[in-house]
Design an enzyme around this catalytic site. Structure first.
Site, PDB file in Angstrom:
ATOM      1  N   SER A  80      44.047 -85.186  66.208  1.00  0.00           N
ATOM      2  CA  SER A  80      42.640 -84.865  66.450  1.00  0.00           C
ATOM      3  C   SER A  80      42.445 -84.421  67.899  1.00  0.00           C
ATOM      4  O   SER A  80      43.078 -83.490  68.352  1.00  0.00           O
ATOM      5  CB  SER A  80      41.768 -86.068  66.081  1.00  0.00           C
ATOM      6  OG  SER A  80      40.409 -85.708  66.030  1.00  0.00           O
ATOM      7  N   ASP A 226      41.709 -83.663  59.412  1.00  0.00           N
ATOM      8  CA  ASP A 226      41.960 -84.602  60.505  1.00  0.00           C
ATOM      9  C   ASP A 226      43.133 -85.536  60.210  1.00  0.00           C
ATOM     10  O   ASP A 226      43.125 -86.275  59.222  1.00  0.00           O
ATOM     11  CB  ASP A 226      40.687 -85.416  60.733  1.00  0.00           C
ATOM     12  CG  ASP A 226      40.723 -86.200  62.032  1.00  0.00           C
ATOM     13  OD1 ASP A 226      41.821 -86.414  62.570  1.00  0.00           O
ATOM     14  OD2 ASP A 226      39.645 -86.602  62.496  1.00  0.00           O
TER      15      ASP A 226
END
Length: 743
Positions: A80, A226
């Protein structure tokens, strides 16, 4: 003395040397601890940068401490926001350069895909006026299909390109001198995906795609999101990637919400993601050894969405790393060895390349000329990244694409700029929705629901059909056809028709004496000229018909014949405002001239608006004039005064006539900002208004110049503009307003 046996002689020498050797080894050990290790003697170090949204800016502070202590790293893995920092660092950006780049970024705007309102073409602006933002739903053979995320990541991806200098040359993970791994999640099967090769910017974009918020990144047939869902602190990866003997793990994950704070859809969703993340982080932390170094910055109130607080987050990261300075110092190397390591992992940056060729790659339905019409970059001149980003956002603003990206490829001795628009997988046909809720003190409440069905790219030139239906206080049906006449869509033809039934109030001596239902039918066909990003000019023929039926009150129009006429119409629309409803700067102009064939009347209508920022204030104004240069306007074509910011102290349509002029000047104080992912301000405004009806169609208690003042609070929401206002006119006339939705 007789000679000693050989064995006894050796034993005596060892007895003497052992204490001396022990002392030497002890001294050497102390020196080794006090001085940096040589590069060839140091342990292999793996750096792990965890995910945490905006909290991930703390990684920059950690890198600053590693740089100060001269701690070399053999590989890095990130998830991320940790993937963004890891990728940028591996691509050659220093911590100081990262701070500068994040400081220049407009994070609030970055999570809004569409370009600034000034950068939209005229048709996209008018579509935004009529339908709610984010209401688009695809109509496909599989049925209704929603977009894959609230945000497509268009601006984020272009930011990544510029951040890691992919505008100079495409960065491939496998080619970076410092081994870097980026973690993502396959949203199709939940698998952990480790990206070690391929486009660096695509990998960074994939690892940051929060499910539901940002659309997945498609790569090798997978849809990636993610990586925090499966491995938010990828310690295992650095052990596998470079055989890390010492791991520096930086955890910036958000803490779980307290039970009493979990209420409603958004907090429940956030807590579910946090629980998944916490579980895999706990599993990763369990693999740490006493030799590893764990850093968890105390980020206080910085949340995952506080991107504007990145300097503060970086400071917290630096402080946390300084607290581990003693442990980190054991990994330090000498200045020459650190300089050698820096040279080893350095990424060469070339000069701004010359573009030898431009290719449009990937379009299927869309005509490539519809893309190139926005590109100011020319072949044979150096690449202008800033202008290219602007132009690609303009392309994206046409509304036909999921994303528009680019890459600069070296093909032989030539630099080829590939522009890669990806057409919407849920297009080219769409449903759109509109909503309007309005309540006034003078006329009560009204509502309106709108649905639109839009078919795009009906042919190679970009023909479109839009069908709309309205239900509520105003009901109606409409059909619009738009046909570009050449590939760049500069010239176009159009045809439209609509039928509406709406409530119309009639006032006498400024008292409502009748309520009618007006039915209007109109058809128009013509040609036009588009001014890129400015507006359009139209010339057409219009046929109109209007009838009225009494609902309540006195039938003051009982002897009025049916109104039907046709004639030429000329329309000019120019718009350079920076926002649809609450502009900070800019202007717009609308001019229409209607010339019926019987020459009984002409109708000229002019409206101009402007806005100018002054710090936290915005000054705005509007002027309008409607008149009949020939004859007298029929009732159905008459201009009106009354309503919000149209003589706000009076009821909508209270003043009706020919030769109607109006002007206002308003001052708005910005008292709030839209949250991340939204545009617009919350404003408190006050306005002074003047109006005049030269030829009123009813007796007025106040002939001549009319005045009004208005105060209001308003702003933009996902459901359109909202405002609450109070207007006060001459001699005590008062009206209040509450509005939400599309006009």
């Amino acid at each position: 003395m007789p000679p000693q046996p050989a064995g006894q002689n050796v034993a005596m020498r060892l007895t003497f040397l052992l204490p001396l050797l022990s002392t030497c080894f002890l001294v050497l050990g102390l020196l080794a601890a006090a001085w940096p290790a040589h590069a060839q003697d140091r342990p292999r170090v793996g750096l792990v940068l965890g995910g945490g949204g905006a909290r991930g800016a703390a990684h920059i502070g950690v890198l600053e401490v590693l740089e100060r202590l001269r701690v070399p790293v053999d590989c890095v893995a990130g998830t991320s926001m940790g993937a963004l920092v890891a990728g940028a660092w591996a691509a050659g950006l220093s911590p100081a350069q990262m701070r500068t780049a994040l400081g220049k970024a407009n994070w609030t705007d970055m999570f809004v895909d569409s370009p600034d309102y000034t950068e939209l073409n005229f048709r996209s602006k008018r579509l935004a006026q009529r339908f709610l933002p984010g209401s688009e739903t695809g109509v496909t053979e599989r049925g209704l299909v929603a977009p894959p995320g609230v945000v497509s990541g268009q601006k984020i991806k272009l930011f990544f390109n510029q951040l890691v200098h992919a505008d100079v040359v495409e960065r491939d993970l496998a080619d970076l001198p410092l081994p870097v791994s980026i973690i993502a999640t396959d949203i199709g099967n939940g698998a952990r995906v480790v990206l070690r090769e391929g486009s660096l910017t695509q990998a960074m974009r994939a690892s940051m795609a929060v499910p539901g918020l940002m659309a997945p990144q498609e790569r090798d047939g997978r849809k990636l999101v993610d990586g925090g869902l499966v491995d938010n602190l990828p310690i295992r990866e650095v052990r596998e990637r470079c055989g890390a003997q010492v791991v520096i793990a930086v955890n910036v994950g958000s803490p779980l919400l307290k039970p009493e704070d979990v209420s409603g859809f958004f907090t429940v969703s956030a807590q579910m993601v946090a629980l998944l993340t916490e579980q895999n982080v706990s599993a990763s932390l369990a693999t740490l050894t006493p030799r590893d170094i764990y850093i968890q910055p105390s980020l206080s109130t910085v949340t995952a969405a506080d991107f504007e607080r990145h300097p503060e987050a970086a400071g917290y990261g630096r402080l946390a790393a300084e607290l581990k300075a003693d442990a980190l110092a054991t990994l330090s190397v000498s200045a020459p060895d650190y300089a050698q390591w820096q040279r080893k992992v350095a990424v060469a940056r070339g000069d701004t390349p010359r573009v030898d060729e431009i290719q449009i790659d990937g379009v299927q339905r869309v005509n490539a000329a519809a893309v190139t019409r926005y590109l100011e970059q020319l072949a044979g001149v150096p690449l202008n990244t800033e202008a290219l980003n602007r132009d690609l956002l303009r392309v994206f603003g046409d509304g036909s694409y999921e994303r528009v990206d680019y890459s600069l490829m070296r093909v032989g001795e030539r630099n080829v700029l590939r522009v890669m628009p990806v057409e919407k997988s849920w297009g080219p046909d769409y449903l759109r929705f509109g909503l309007r809720l309005e309540s006034t003190l003078a006329l009560g409440s009204t509502y309106q629901l709108r649905v639109g069905y839009q078919k795009t790219w009906l042919n190679a030139l970009g023909g479109e059909l839009l069908l709309t239906g309205d239900l509520g206080s105003t009901t109606g049906l409409a059909a619009e056809f738009y046909q570009p006449l050449e590939a760049t869509q500069r010239f176009f033809g159009y045809a439209n028709a609509f039928y509406t039934r709406e409530r119309v109030d009639y006032f006498f001596v400024e008292q409502r004496v009748a309520e009618y239902r007006r039915a209007t039918t109109r058809a128009e066909v013509g040609v036009g000229l588009n001014f890129p990003l400015l507006g359009q000019l139209r010339l057409g023929w219009r046929e109109s018909q209007a009838t009225r039926s009494l609902e309540t009150g006195l039938d003051v129009f009982s002897g009025l014949p049916e109104q039907r006429y046709g004639g030429f119409v000329i329309g000019l629309d120019l718009d350079r405002s920076d926002s649809l409803y609450f502009p900070r700067r800019g202007w717009d102009l609308t001019a229409n001239l209607y010339l019926p064939e019987d020459r009984a009347f002409n109708r000229l209508a002019l409206t101009a608006r402007a806005a100018l920022p002054l710090g936290d204030w915005v000054l705005g104004g509007r002027l309008s004039w409607t008149d009949s240069p020939r004859g007298r306007l029929p009732l159905n074509e008459a201009a009106q005064l009354g309503g919000f910011l149209n003589l706000s102290g009076y009821a909508k349509g209270q003043f009706l006539g020919d030769g109607v002029a109006y002007g206002h000047l308003r001052a708005e104080r910005i008292i709030g900002r839209a949250p991340l992912g939204l545009r617009g301000d919350l404003r408190l405004g006050v306005g002074l208004e003047l109006g005049r009806v030269s030829q009123p169609y009813a007796v007025q208690r106040r002939p001549g110049l009319l005045g009004s003042v208005v105060m209001y609070v308003g702003g933009e929401t996902p459901l359109g503009p909202v405002y609450l206002g109070l207007g006060h006119g001459d001699r005590g006339a008062t009206n209040a307003y509450l509005f939400l939705g599309t006009p």
